[in-house]
Structures are given as structure tokens and as C-alpha cells.
Design a protein around this motif. Structure first.
Motif, PDB file in Angstrom:
ATOM      1  N   GLY A  87     -13.656  -4.464   2.481  1.00  0.00           N
ATOM      2  CA  GLY A  87     -12.412  -3.921   1.941  1.00  0.00           C
ATOM      3  C   GLY A  87     -11.563  -3.302   3.036  1.00  0.00           C
ATOM      4  O   GLY A  87     -10.344  -3.510   3.092  1.00  0.00           O
ATOM      5  N   ALA A  88     -12.196  -2.553   3.924  1.00  0.00           N
ATOM      6  CA  ALA A  88     -11.471  -1.930   5.042  1.00  0.00           C
ATOM      7  C   ALA A  88     -10.849  -2.997   5.941  1.00  0.00           C
ATOM      8  O   ALA A  88      -9.723  -2.832   6.425  1.00  0.00           O
ATOM      9  N   MET A  89     -11.566  -4.080   6.155  1.00  0.00           N
ATOM     10  CA  MET A  89     -11.046  -5.169   6.986  1.00  0.00           C
ATOM     11  C   MET A  89      -9.771  -5.747   6.357  1.00  0.00           C
ATOM     12  O   MET A  89      -8.771  -5.978   7.052  1.00  0.00           O
ATOM     13  N   ARG A  92      -6.893  -3.170   6.683  1.00  0.00           N
ATOM     14  CA  ARG A  92      -6.356  -3.165   8.051  1.00  0.00           C
ATOM     15  C   ARG A  92      -5.462  -4.381   8.290  1.00  0.00           C
ATOM     16  O   ARG A  92      -4.446  -4.286   8.989  1.00  0.00           O
ATOM     17  N   HIS A  93      -5.855  -5.513   7.725  1.00  0.00           N
ATOM     18  CA  HIS A  93      -5.036  -6.721   7.844  1.00  0.00           C
ATOM     19  C   HIS A  93      -3.673  -6.493   7.177  1.00  0.00           C
ATOM     20  O   HIS A  93      -2.636  -6.863   7.738  1.00  0.00           O
ATOM     21  N   GLY A  94      -3.686  -5.886   6.004  1.00  0.00           N
ATOM     22  CA  GLY A  94      -2.436  -5.590   5.310  1.00  0.00           C
ATOM     23  C   GLY A  94      -1.566  -4.612   6.079  1.00  0.00           C
ATOM     24  O   GLY A  94      -0.343  -4.780   6.170  1.00  0.00           O
ATOM     25  N   ILE A  95      -2.184  -3.589   6.655  1.00  0.00           N
ATOM     26  CA  ILE A  95      -1.445  -2.588   7.436  1.00  0.00           C
ATOM     27  C   ILE A  95      -0.840  -3.217   8.692  1.00  0.00           C
ATOM     28  O   ILE A  95       0.281  -2.873   9.085  1.00  0.00           O
ATOM     29  N   ALA A  96      -1.555  -4.147   9.307  1.00  0.00           N
ATOM     30  CA  ALA A  96      -1.022  -4.819  10.500  1.00  0.00           C
ATOM     31  C   ALA A  96       0.268  -5.568  10.169  1.00  0.00           C
ATOM     32  O   ALA A  96       1.169  -5.649  11.008  1.00  0.00           O
ATOM     33  N   GLN A  97       0.357  -6.084   8.959  1.00  0.00           N
ATOM     34  CA  GLN A  97       1.557  -6.812   8.551  1.00  0.00           C
ATOM     35  C   GLN A  97       2.633  -5.893   7.981  1.00  0.00           C
ATOM     36  O   GLN A  97       3.815  -6.204   8.057  1.00  0.00           O
TER      37      GLN A  97
END
Length: 152
Positions: A87-89, A92-97
Motif C-alpha cells: 500500500g505504501a508503495m 508513494r507512486h501516487g505522490i510522485a505523480q
């Protein structure tokens, strides 16, 4: 090894299965009739939604995230794979975008609320009802900073 990729049209049933398993493991506060009504609604849109999937080395989906216009609409992890960072991964992917990513969480889902706060989200508001007018208060969150370490 876990990787993240976009969903394919033939993975809709697995996404619904992940949703069902995750909700049954974490949303004990839902009345049965509401749980069934929500599943019926989810089954109509989830298979066609552009999901980010976390998949294992065999390309089997373990979790999914739906982000629309900088708002994380959904994050669900198969309970068999909870607690290992999937879930954290995805978050983090969403936050990067979307560096100012927002999301909503049921107030009664204390584990999820703690998870998002640990990930660096802050509460920005509260609604007494969910988006369909059901009596499940919603906490509105926005990513505002760095994840907290396990030690904090």
C-alpha cells in the motif's frame, strides 16, 4: 519483487476480488445492506477504471489504487499481502505523480487513518456523511510532507 503498472481490461474481476477481500477485512463498521449496495456500485465501474496495480513477480495483482485529478479515490490491498509495504508503495507512486495528493478515509477505519498519517497526510476536514449520504463520517486528507519513521 513487486512492481506497479496500469491495469488491463481483463483484470476487472481480480480488482473486485481485492476490493471485496479488503473491505471484508477492514470495514466491519458497514451495515450489511450498505456493504452490498456499495459492492454493487463498485462492480459497475471498477473493472473499467484506470487502476494502478501492484503486481508480484508473476504479474498477479495484489493491490490497486485509483487516482483521478490528484485525488486518490481508492487504495485496496488483498489482506493476504497487507503489512508488507505494498500500500505504501502505491501511495508513494501516487505522490510522485501528484505531490499534493488528496484522499478520503472512513473515520471508523482507524488503521487506514493511521496509515495515511504515517505516510505524511494531514487532515483537512471532515464530512458527517459519506459521498452517498450514508452515516459513515469521512476524514479528508492531503499529503503535506515526509513520511514518519517507524520510530515516531
Amino acid at each position: 519483487m513487486i512492481s506497479i503498472r496500469m491495469s488491463r481490461p481483463d483484470e476487472g474481476n481480480r480488482a473486485i476480488e481485492i476490493w471485496r477481500l479488503a473491505v471484508d477485512a477492514t470495514h466491519h463498521f458497514l451495515a450489511q445492506e450498505d456493504r452490498l449496495a456499495i459492492e454493487k456500485m463498485v462492480a459497475t465501474f471498477l473493472p473499467q477504471a484506470p487502476l494502478w496495480l501492484a503486481v508480484n513477480g508473476n504479474d498477479y495483482p495484489l493491490a490497486f489504487m485509483l487516482v483521478e485529478k490528484g485525488h486518490m479515490e481508492a487504495l485496496f490491498v488483498d489482506p493476504a499481502y497487507r503489512g508488507v509495504g505494498i500500500g505504501a508503495m502505491l501511495v508513494r507512486h501516487g505522490i510522485a505523480q501528484h505531490p499534493a495528493l488528496t484522499t478520503d478515509v472512513n473515520e471508523q477505519n482507524l488503521q487506514a487513518l493511521g496509515f495515511y498519517e504515517k505516510m505524511g497526510f494531514k487532515q483537512t476536514g471532515r464530512s458527517a456523511l459519506d459521498s452517498d449520504g450514508r452515516p459513515y463520517p469521512i476524514i479528508h486528507l492531503q499529503f503535506t510532507g515526509i513520511e514518519r519513521s517507524h520510530a515516531q
